[in-house]
Enzyme design. Structure first.
Site, PDB file in Angstrom:
ATOM      1  N   SER A  96      60.641  59.783  82.958  1.00  0.00           N
ATOM      2  CA  SER A  96      60.187  61.113  83.317  1.00  0.00           C
ATOM      3  C   SER A  96      58.672  61.123  83.449  1.00  0.00           C
ATOM      4  CB  SER A  96      60.609  62.134  82.256  1.00  0.00           C
ATOM      5  OG  SER A  96      60.040  63.404  82.536  1.00  0.00           O
ATOM      6  N   ALA A 148      58.070  62.346  74.160  1.00  0.00           N
ATOM      7  CA  ALA A 148      57.940  61.174  73.295  1.00  0.00           C
ATOM      8  C   ALA A 148      59.091  60.202  73.502  1.00  0.00           C
ATOM      9  CB  ALA A 148      57.869  61.612  71.833  1.00  0.00           C
ATOM     10  N   SER A 149      60.313  60.730  73.626  1.00  0.00           N
ATOM     11  CA  SER A 149      61.471  59.857  73.813  1.00  0.00           C
ATOM     12  C   SER A 149      61.414  59.148  75.159  1.00  0.00           C
ATOM     13  CB  SER A 149      62.761  60.660  73.685  1.00  0.00           C
ATOM     14  OG  SER A 149      62.893  61.601  74.745  1.00  0.00           O
ATOM     15  N   LYS A 150      60.941  59.849  76.200  1.00  0.00           N
ATOM     16  CA  LYS A 150      60.832  59.224  77.511  1.00  0.00           C
ATOM     17  C   LYS A 150      59.745  58.154  77.527  1.00  0.00           C
ATOM     18  CE  LYS A 150      64.018  61.237  79.983  1.00  0.00           C
ATOM     19  NZ  LYS A 150      65.171  60.467  80.501  1.00  0.00           N
ATOM     20  N   TYR A 159      60.977  65.495  73.858  1.00  0.00           N
ATOM     21  CA  TYR A 159      61.478  64.946  75.114  1.00  0.00           C
ATOM     22  C   TYR A 159      60.472  63.963  75.692  1.00  0.00           C
ATOM     23  CZ  TYR A 159      62.971  64.814  80.013  1.00  0.00           C
ATOM     24  OH  TYR A 159      63.361  64.398  81.248  1.00  0.00           O
TER      25      TYR A 159
END
Length: 256
Positions: free
Chosen positions: A91, A106-108, A104
């Site tokens: 992303s 951070a996870s991407k 979101y």
């Protein structure tokens, strides 16, 4: 050791900038030739097995990192034998740092870092295409959010705050670009392509990008999030019907 680091602090930045400036023309020329060759000899995936995995709700639910890791771990032996490919949906949020998307984003960022490292480890055995979408028609852009109680809900008002006046690409166009990129064996894809300019804003003038995000996406003190400047501009100009696909104007999605 301290003296070495101090020396590198002084010498490394101008050296790196100089090398980049001198090598860019040759690099761009090489990339141009490679893109022509990959376009002509694009892989035909007709009749081949394609596995699409991932979900943001239901049995796939907020597994944005570990879901990738475990799936890839068990798939690697089979992908090696079949000379397969992995398409990673990252992303642009991994570098844009939009407010209210901290987990979101951070996870991407973790997902992208994982697969970039994996590409180095695997070499040419398995093709890895990392896709960083901008705003593309999806359940998220239709207004799917976690509320304060941790429950999934559709909130078009908050959706408009986050999307602002940025055009949203139709899912069909985005999906075609992703498949074409993987078939050409590309390492990276940003779709729509103009969105990659935001990366250079983050790289060269991050303070300006942070300031713009605060001005447009953060409401005045004490005001609700829906009073953000981006939302007000969207409402006052009536741009929504021109920059959002029809499905975003009257979303029908299943929550839960």
């Amino acid at each position: 050791m301290d003296l070495i680091n101090q020396f590198l602090n002084i010498v490394a930045p101008p050296t790196a900038i100089t090398l980049v400036l001198f090598s860019l023309p040759a690099y761009w020329f090489f990339k141009f030739l490679a893109s022509i060759i990959s376009y002509i000899f694009s892989e035909n995936v007709a009749g081949k097995v394609v596995i699409i995995a991932g979900a943001s709700s239901g049995i796939g639910e907020d597994i944005n990192f570990w879901g990738y890791v475990y799936t890839t771990r068990f798939a690697i032996p089979h992908l090696r034998r079949s000379r397969g490919k992995i398409i990673v949906i990252g992303s642009s949020a991994s570098w844009l740092y939009a407010p209210r998307l901290s987990f979101y984003a951070a996870s991407k960022a973790a997902v992208i870092s994982f697969f970039e490292t994996l590409r180095v480890e695997l070499g040419s055995d398995i093709g890895i295409t990392i896709v960083n979408p901008g705003l593309i028609e999806s359940e998220m852009t239709k207004g799917k959010f976690l509320n304060k109680d941790g429950r999934m809900e559709v909130d078009q008002e908050m959706r408009d705050v986050e999307l602002s006046i940025v055009p949203v690409e139709r899912v069909q166009r985005g999906a075609k670009a992703i498949v074409d990129s993987a078939c050409r064996g590309e390492n990276f894809l940003t779709e729509p392509s103009w969105f990659r300019t935001t990366f250079f804003w983050r790289l060269f003038c991050p303070e300006i990008l942070d300031w713009l995000n605060r001005v447009f996406l953060i409401p005045p003190p004490g005001a609700p999030p829906t009073e953000a400047l981006s939302k007000n501009i969207l409402d006052l100009t009536g741009l929504k019907k021109y920059i959002y696909p029809p499905s975003l104007l009257s979303p029908k999605i299943k929550v839960g």
